[in-house]
Scaffold this active site. Structure first.
Site, PDB file in Angstrom:
ATOM      1  N   TRP A 204       0.819  -1.212   0.000  1.00  0.00           N
ATOM      2  CA  TRP A 204       0.000   0.000   0.000  1.00  0.00           C
ATOM      3  C   TRP A 204       0.846   1.253   0.000  1.00  0.00           C
ATOM      4  O   TRP A 204       0.539   2.223  -0.696  1.00  0.00           O
ATOM      5  CB  TRP A 204      -0.996  -0.018   1.160  1.00  0.00           C
ATOM      6  CG  TRP A 204      -1.943  -1.167   1.013  1.00  0.00           C
ATOM      7  CD1 TRP A 204      -1.971  -2.320   1.748  1.00  0.00           C
ATOM      8  CD2 TRP A 204      -2.969  -1.315   0.010  1.00  0.00           C
ATOM      9  NE1 TRP A 204      -2.941  -3.156   1.264  1.00  0.00           N
ATOM     10  CE2 TRP A 204      -3.570  -2.576   0.211  1.00  0.00           C
ATOM     11  CE3 TRP A 204      -3.425  -0.510  -1.033  1.00  0.00           C
ATOM     12  CZ2 TRP A 204      -4.618  -3.048  -0.597  1.00  0.00           C
ATOM     13  CZ3 TRP A 204      -4.462  -0.967  -1.833  1.00  0.00           C
ATOM     14  CH2 TRP A 204      -5.047  -2.218  -1.608  1.00  0.00           C
TER      15      TRP A 204
ATOM     16  N   ASP B 107      -1.861   6.596   6.354  1.00  0.00           N
ATOM     17  CA  ASP B 107      -2.928   5.728   5.872  1.00  0.00           C
ATOM     18  C   ASP B 107      -3.232   4.749   6.999  1.00  0.00           C
ATOM     19  O   ASP B 107      -2.435   3.864   7.290  1.00  0.00           O
ATOM     20  CB  ASP B 107      -2.450   4.992   4.615  1.00  0.00           C
ATOM     21  CG  ASP B 107      -3.481   3.992   4.100  1.00  0.00           C
ATOM     22  OD1 ASP B 107      -4.556   3.834   4.725  1.00  0.00           O
ATOM     23  OD2 ASP B 107      -3.202   3.360   3.053  1.00  0.00           O
TER      24      ASP B 107
ATOM     25  N   LYS C  93     -12.443  -1.988   7.071  1.00  0.00           N
ATOM     26  CA  LYS C  93     -11.826  -2.894   8.029  1.00  0.00           C
ATOM     27  C   LYS C  93     -12.403  -2.641   9.429  1.00  0.00           C
ATOM     28  O   LYS C  93     -13.147  -3.469   9.929  1.00  0.00           O
ATOM     29  CB  LYS C  93     -10.303  -2.758   8.000  1.00  0.00           C
ATOM     30  CG  LYS C  93      -9.703  -3.412   6.743  1.00  0.00           C
ATOM     31  CD  LYS C  93      -9.004  -2.402   5.905  1.00  0.00           C
ATOM     32  CE  LYS C  93      -8.303  -2.823   4.646  1.00  0.00           C
ATOM     33  NZ  LYS C  93      -8.107  -4.129   4.183  1.00  0.00           N
TER      34      LYS C  93
END
Lengths: 358, 358
Positions: free
Chosen positions: B101, B170, B194
């Site tokens: 990511w 993030d 999530k």
């Protein structure tokens, strides 16, 4: 509490049967022991949902093989930017101005490249769609952009131009309300929250050859090729919104398809327009007759006091969302696919009885 | 069918109580006679939901007044682009690489301006977070970007750098899993799927002074100021996803808040890491011990045949989502906030009994 008569402009009514099905399986989707919201977007169970939504949309709109179907995020508003970013190149983006949404689309294109106004009905407060002969464009323009239905003003295109540069249509508020010849368009896009499902997913239907125009080095998420290559699964898609879309499409299919739905839509719209036209001028339609929308019926009352009374009594009777947009004033009834004929009948009766007592 | 033991990496488990509440009121939300999905995003009923989600997030994470809270679309992946577009300017965007990511975030920034790599643990297949002393940056850099938790590799930052250029994190996979000093960050962002809710909404928490860096003439939808000015209501937001977010936040508050949730998260993670560490090498953790994630426990078995057997038997027993990502192999248990302790206990017992029989 009974179900309201939902005339919201968007997000708007969903079919009651669809909501009930979603409710039934919300905690345990197809015996997975999970909610559809908890499924991995890489799982076979979710993939079935994703593919069902795609194939039903292809089937219901007879989308030819040479078109891609994408499920994106960001609403039509993000498409206003992505379209010129991807498809404008060194050409001219030509826009037909029929209301606030086409204005916004043009504004974003101006930031990116050359644009032109093909026609505009702003002078008469967007009360009509231009005739095809009014449209100006050059053969070499990159595209011609139209807004097929204008929620705020209650106007709708009833015939699209042919033999024009790549035709791009924002169909957010009337996709799936009538049969469509997809081949007339280079690209069709629509936020889901009127005829397709809840908010949070945007459908893009794009002719495959258009990808050749896309410049390199665009942001990955803003490049249509990213979503084409990954089947709209580059990153986590809005899985629940796509699931709801699949249920709504299933419902349209069960109703008999888009032509059947159109017949009911016409019946609903005629009921309200007849009520307006037979009111002896008490109710006045905003849109000119040949531009009237089958989706959003806009009308005014003789004065503001009566409008207030109308809206307040309507609210008491369970009608929701009838306030007009400030740009037009008065009232607006949004009668998308999922608004039942019974609700429209109830509204027509209420309009008549309100007039009698006024 | 009983409820599965959901260990999906995202979209992932939601609290059962939240799903049941959503189910109960899906067709008729708070006696409106409508689904929450049918509410106009301009209606008072929806506004209550929107404001509740915002204020609960502020409360649970103690977000100071000088930070904005935004609800956007497009996932963290669109933030990878929006961050450099809005905040990079003529400066350098510094990225700490701790997995796929952060690599993707860097890739997008490179398209927009100058970047640098502050540190990377790629050499050891991202099995750890760099120590604070390894981080390189210049005082004048525009920002330092980190990925607080790495789902694929199972690593997590346990201490964030201080006195660095604007810190941007993030936090898609660990926001709300532990208390946070928001003031240490310039910006925090997270896809919801999530710890916060279903997919389809992305939370951005941004220090207000950062807007001064935003260049003019950005695409309207990609300019943070658009969403700040309109309270994330510039266009139709993903209303159902935000509603679900509000329910999940309510659930965290009822649990006692983020500190309480962290205590349970630690108990859950310790159970699995102890099972791994006490297996005499049968199970091997991918992450180095001091970088272990409380959210994603990654481990391998002695060989591929045993891994296959493990996953197949686990599936039969109702465990879902235990397959490791191809970059690491083996298995991964994602134990976000909504995964109950009981599910983790069941997994730990299954791991032990599988080892005994192997």
């Amino acid at each position: 509490m009974e179900r309201s008569y939902i005339f919201n402009a968007g997000p708007s009514a969903l079919p009651l049967e669809v909501l009930q099905k979603a409710q039934n399986e919300l905690v345990n989707f197809e015996n997975t022991g999970m909610s559809v919201m908890e499924l991995s977007h890489r799982s076979p169970a979710y993939d079935k949902v994703h593919q069902k939504a795609k194939s039903l949309l292809r089937e219901l709109l007879s989308i030819p093989e040479n078109y891609e179907v994408l499920f994106l995020q960001g609403g039509a508003s993000l498409q206003f930017t992505m379209i010129p970013m991807n498809l404008l190149g060194e050409g001219v983006g030509n826009y037909v101005l029929t209301g606030s949404w086409s204005d916004k689309a043009l504004k974003e294109a101006k930031k990116i490249g050359d644009t032109a106004v093909s026609a505009s009905t702003k002078e008469t407060n967007y009360d009509r769609i231009p005739t095809l002969s009014e449209l100006k464009h050059n053969e070499n323009d990159a595209y011609l952009h139209v807004t097929s239905n204008n929620t705020i003003f209650g106007t709708q295109w009833h015939e699209f131009p042919k033999n024009v540069p790549t035709l791009i249509a924002d169909m957010s508020s009337d996709i799936l309300s009538r049969p469509l010849n997809v081949s007339d368009f280079g690209m069709i896009y629509a936020g889901a929250q009127k005829n397709l499902g809840p908010s949070g997913v945007t459908v893009v239907i794009m002719r495959k050859d258009l990808v050749e125009r896309i410049p390199d080095n665009l942001a990955t998420m803003l490049d249509y090729r990213t979503h084409i290559k990954s089947d709209s699964l580059f990153n986590t898609p809005p899985t629940f919104a796509i699931y709801m879309l699949s249920l709504v499409l299933e419902w349209v299919k069960e109703k008999g398809g888009v032509a059947e739905v159109e017949a009911i839509n016409k019946e609903k719209a005629n009921l309200l327009y007849d009520t307006i036209d037979n009111s002896g001028g008490f109710y006045k339609g905003h849109a000119q007759k040949d531009s009237r929308s089958l989706m959003n019926v806009t009308f005014t009352l003789p004065n503001e006091e009566l409008t207030k009374q109308f809206l307040s009594q309507a609210k008491e009777k369970g009608f929701v969302g009838l306030n007009g947009h400030r740009s037009v004033g008065g009232c607006r009834a949004s009668i998308y696919n999922a608004v039942p004929l019974e609700a429209v009948k109830a509204l027509s009766e209420f309009m008549q009885s309100f007039q009698e007592k006024a």
